[in-house]
Enzyme design. Sequence first.
Site, PDB file in Angstrom:
ATOM      1  N   GLU A 176      -3.440   9.273  -1.251  1.00 34.58           N
ATOM      2  CA  GLU A 176      -2.427   9.515   0.051  1.00 34.58           C
ATOM      3  C   GLU A 176      -1.370  10.857  -1.034  1.00 34.58           C
ATOM      4  OE1 GLU A 176      -0.421   7.661   2.737  1.00 34.58           O
ATOM      5  OE2 GLU A 176      -2.959   6.358   3.350  1.00 34.58           O
ATOM      6  N   GLU A 206       5.226  -1.189   8.641  1.00 33.93           N
ATOM      7  CA  GLU A 206       3.638  -1.234   9.892  1.00 33.93           C
ATOM      8  C   GLU A 206       2.971  -2.609   8.929  1.00 33.93           C
ATOM      9  OE1 GLU A 206       0.252   1.852   9.057  1.00 33.93           O
ATOM     10  OE2 GLU A 206       1.796   2.443   9.051  1.00 33.93           O
ATOM     11  N   LYS A 213       3.015  10.222   9.723  1.00 41.79           N
ATOM     12  CA  LYS A 213       2.331   9.932   8.310  1.00 41.79           C
ATOM     13  C   LYS A 213       1.567  10.714   7.891  1.00 41.79           C
ATOM     14  CE  LYS A 213       1.589   5.842   7.274  1.00 41.79           C
ATOM     15  NZ  LYS A 213       0.846   4.561   7.275  1.00 41.79           N
ATOM     16  N   GLN A 244       0.598  -1.494   0.194  1.00 41.43           N
ATOM     17  CA  GLN A 244       0.010   0.162   0.191  1.00 41.43           C
ATOM     18  C   GLN A 244       1.532   1.824   0.360  1.00 41.43           C
ATOM     19  OE1 GLN A 244      -3.934  -0.316   1.972  1.00 41.43           O
ATOM     20  NE2 GLN A 244      -3.086   1.057   3.321  1.00 41.43           N
ATOM     21  N   LYS A 287      -4.033   6.613  14.700  1.00 33.80           N
ATOM     22  CA  LYS A 287      -5.210   7.337  14.484  1.00 33.80           C
ATOM     23  C   LYS A 287      -6.829   7.538  14.894  1.00 33.80           C
ATOM     24  CE  LYS A 287      -4.736   4.525   9.764  1.00 33.80           C
ATOM     25  NZ  LYS A 287      -4.337   3.427   9.019  1.00 33.80           N
TER      26      LYS A 287
END
Length: 456
Positions: free
Chosen positions: A207, A287, A390, A164, A339
Amino acid sequence: MSSQIKQVFARQILDSRGNPTIEVEVVLESGAFGRAAVPSGASTGIREALELRDGNKALFLGKSVYKAVENVNTKIAQAVKGLDALDQRLIDKTMIELDGSENKKNLGANAILGVSLATARAAASHLRKPFYRYLMDVKEYLMPVPMMNVINGGSHADNNVDMQEFMIVPAGFDTFSEALRCGTEVFHILKKVLIADGYSVAGVGDEGGYAPDLPSNEAAIEAILKAVKEAGYEPGKHVFIALDPASSEFYKDGKYELKSENKSLTSEEMIDYYAAWVEKYPIVSIEDGLAEEDWAGWKLLTEKLGNKVQLVGDDLFVTNPSILAKGIEKGIANSILIKLNQIGTLTETFEAMAMAGQAGYTCVVSHRSGETSDTIIADLAVATCSGQIKTGSLSRSDRIAKYNQLLRIEEELGENAIYPGIKAFVFNSDEEVEEVVQEIIVEDSEAEKVVVQVEE
């Protein structure tokens, strides 16, 4: 004037993908005002707090959030009106109890989080403090090292790349602003490198990173390192690599299916795959290297690579203190992604970060793929001295807004802003960084002091 909540109001707005999300405004008796918009993820952990959507295909293809908006404007507003906005723990506790479910499915985590954040912003305004300083008022702050997602794949892009996020980490600098300049230059050079190698860069991913079709996942790393060198920087000195494979997305029937490479790997083989990359490239962070349900594999991954790279749990931990506690007990990973909308309140977010710090885990404050112009995570990263953030690539205003806010904060802090560089990572910490971090790591009994700074 009173810091009691006078008015709470929510509306539906659009996020960076053009999907509905919720925005909340809170007004205090003093006239102080706070607003917050809630982000949304594409690849989400199965244990995340529930984002409430209407499901009516006739409205925004089922993604409208009118019910969440209604919940804020009726049930939540009635419950929190008159409460002291400076008591963040009470505000959040009230909403959690009102919802009554384990995953906030009744009112919606998006509804609850919007009120939680807007209230905190209103409280900061009431005290006339910058938001980061309201969250934690200390002398010195760590500016976060950015992980910049320059090549997008997986659920964030329409290409054949399995993994990703391929990120650059400009850790070899003395200030955040210098690191940002480096990242920007590498990003623009990368476009030229990809075009020269025959790849299309006509569009970008969710993103803001390039989303080319590549022959393999490793080709993304090679292209990035080539761009780093052509930009005049040295890999492993100025710029490092971070990965977010989001491997739950390609974990099928106990195997990791790398379709771009026609490979089907066991957990052990996937770990060896990463280990070879770690030996070959300047990788500092991985991650979600394995699937969220593959805890046995995570244990092996941590044993093999945990002293060499940062191993971040995103879908694995979903910013949930109870799940993180299990991971700490079992020796799983060494870092947690933070998050806000995974857990749904500011209080619980701080609890997770405090728990991680006490266990020696690093915290990476993160955006979601469906973002807004809200810059709250920039302030959160600075306030908590997390040392890492991030927030996407160097394009799309929803990503750039966070970088620009960090520039403003660094400028305001002056010599009290410390850029930790490579020392921010769990295997490269030092006494100077630890000294600053210890100022904001507290025992569970003192967690309330972390959530807000209350002045009588």
